[in-house]
Design a protein around this motif. Structure first.
Motif, PDB file in Angstrom:
ATOM      1  N   GLU A  23       0.927  -0.958   0.352  1.00 46.56           N
ATOM      2  CA  GLU A  23       0.318  -0.287   0.008  1.00 46.56           C
ATOM      3  C   GLU A  23       0.903   1.689  -0.195  1.00 46.56           C
ATOM      4  OE1 GLU A  23      -2.832   0.363  -0.581  1.00 46.56           O
ATOM      5  OE2 GLU A  23      -3.524  -2.040  -0.784  1.00 46.56           O
ATOM      6  N   SER A  26       2.235   0.824  -3.071  1.00 49.25           N
ATOM      7  CA  SER A  26       0.971   2.184  -4.236  1.00 49.25           C
ATOM      8  C   SER A  26       0.883   4.309  -4.291  1.00 49.25           C
ATOM      9  CB  SER A  26       0.256   1.688  -4.293  1.00 49.25           C
ATOM     10  OG  SER A  26      -0.820   1.925  -4.746  1.00 49.25           O
ATOM     11  N   TYR A  64       5.549  -0.722 -11.304  1.00 48.52           N
ATOM     12  CA  TYR A  64       4.450  -0.695 -10.661  1.00 48.52           C
ATOM     13  C   TYR A  64       3.392  -1.257 -11.083  1.00 48.52           C
ATOM     14  CZ  TYR A  64       0.384   2.959  -9.532  1.00 48.52           C
ATOM     15  OH  TYR A  64      -0.829   3.865  -9.308  1.00 48.52           O
ATOM     16  N   LEU A  67       2.990  -4.399  -9.616  1.00 46.75           N
ATOM     17  CA  LEU A  67       1.834  -3.631  -8.231  1.00 46.75           C
ATOM     18  C   LEU A  67       0.986  -4.290  -8.457  1.00 46.75           C
ATOM     19  CD1 LEU A  67       2.580  -3.381  -5.396  1.00 46.75           C
ATOM     20  CD2 LEU A  67       3.277  -0.827  -5.705  1.00 46.75           C
ATOM     21  N   LEU A  68       0.131  -3.419  -9.519  1.00 45.87           N
ATOM     22  CA  LEU A  68      -0.611  -2.789 -10.086  1.00 45.87           C
ATOM     23  C   LEU A  68      -1.266  -4.870  -9.987  1.00 45.87           C
ATOM     24  CD1 LEU A  68      -0.708   0.253 -11.917  1.00 45.87           C
ATOM     25  CD2 LEU A  68      -1.896  -0.131 -10.224  1.00 45.87           C
ATOM     26  N   LYS A  75      -7.564  -2.956  -6.113  1.00 48.55           N
ATOM     27  CA  LYS A  75      -7.402  -1.680  -6.528  1.00 48.55           C
ATOM     28  C   LYS A  75      -8.100  -1.070  -7.278  1.00 48.55           C
ATOM     29  CE  LYS A  75      -3.898   1.787  -7.684  1.00 48.55           C
ATOM     30  NZ  LYS A  75      -3.879   2.487  -6.473  1.00 48.55           N
ATOM     31  N   ALA A  78      -6.860  -0.727 -11.507  1.00 54.15           N
ATOM     32  CA  ALA A  78      -5.821  -1.559 -11.449  1.00 54.15           C
ATOM     33  C   ALA A  78      -5.387  -1.643 -13.195  1.00 54.15           C
ATOM     34  CB  ALA A  78      -5.520  -2.589 -10.768  1.00 54.15           C
TER      35      ALA A  78
END
Length: 209
Positions: A23, A26, A64, A67-68, A75, A78
Motif C-alpha cells: 500500500e 502504491s 508499478y 504491483l498493480l 485496487k 488497476a
C-alpha cells in the motif's frame, strides 16, 4: 513536482514493494508517475542521458505494473492503469524514430519547420554546454573556474527556458505535430471507443521478469 524528485520516489516505491509494503508503495507510485509522464520538451540534449532516463522510467513503470497486478483484486482501476502504463513503456523504443519522421514532415510547413529548427538548435546547444560543464565539474577543485561554471549554468538555464517557450508555442500552434513526437498514452476507455463491434484488443507488455 520536479522530475528528478519523482524519479527518486519511483525508486523508493520499488523498494517498498520489494519489502512487501504494497500500500505504501502504491501511494508513492501514484505520486511519482503523473510527474514522470508530464508532457515536456525532450529535456536532454545528450543522447546517452536521454536513453538512460528512458530506461529508468521504463524500470519504474514496469515495477508499478507488477504491483498493480498484485493489487488487482483490491485496487479499483488497476487494469486500466496497467493498460495505459504499458503503452508508455512500449513507446519508449520507437518514439525517437517517429520524432525523426515527424521532423522531416514539418519541412512542408515553413512556420512549423522554423520552430522545429530553433528547438533542435537550442537542444543541441544546451547539450554541448552540459557536456562541457560536466567535464569542468569533474576536474580537480584547483583546476575549476567558478566564474566560467556559473556563466555556463546561466546559459543552460536560458536555453532551457527558451526551449520550453518554443515547445509551448508548438503545442498551441501545431498540436498534431506535438502529439506525434510526444504522444500521450492511450486510456482503456479510448481503446474501447476505437473498437468496432466484435473486435478485441490484446495488449502485451514483455519485460525482463
Amino acid at each position: 513536482s520536479h522530475y528528478s524528485t519523482a524519479e527518486a520516489r519511483g525508486f523508493l516505491a520499488m523498494a517498498l514493494a520489494a519489502d512487501g509494503q504494497l500500500e505504501a508503495a502504491s501511494q508513492e507510485f501514484a505520486t511519482a508517475i503523473p510527474v514522470l509522464l508530464q508532457r515536456r520538451p525532450r529535456d536532454s540534449g545528450v543522447g546517452v542521458s536521454a536513453v538512460a532516463r528512458a530506461q529508468r522510467l521504463a524500470t519504474i513503470i514496469e515495477a508499478y505494473v507488477r504491483l498493480l497486478f498484485d493489487l488487482r483484486e483490491s485496487k479499483a482501476g488497476a487494469a486500466g492503469e496497467s493498460f495505459r502504463l504499458a503503452d508508455v513503456v512500449r513507446g519508449q523504443s520507437w518514439q525517437s524514430a517517429v520524432a525523426a519522421v515527424a521532423t522531416r514532415a514539418a519541412v512542408g510547413d515553413l512556420a512549423l519547420a522554423e520552430l522545429v529548427r530553433r528547438e533542435q538548435d537550442l537542444r543541441n546547444y544546451a547539450g554541448a554546454l552540459q557536456q562541457a560543464l560536466l567535464r569542468m565539474l569533474s576536474a580537480p577543485p584547483e583546476q575549476q573556474l567558478p566564474k566560467v561554471i556559473s556563466e555556463m549554468r546561466e546559459r543552460i538555464a536560458g536555453a532551457t527556458k527558451e526551449r520550453r517557450s518554443l515547445f509551448a508555442a508548438l503545442e498551441k500552434r501545431f498540436p498534431a505535430y506535438v502529439n506525434l513526437i510526444s504522444p500521450r498514452p492511450a486510456t482503456l476507455e479510448q481503446a474501447r471507443g476505437a473498437l468496432r463491434e466484435g473486435e478485441a484488443l490484446l495488449s502485451v507488455l514483455v519485460t525482463e521478469e
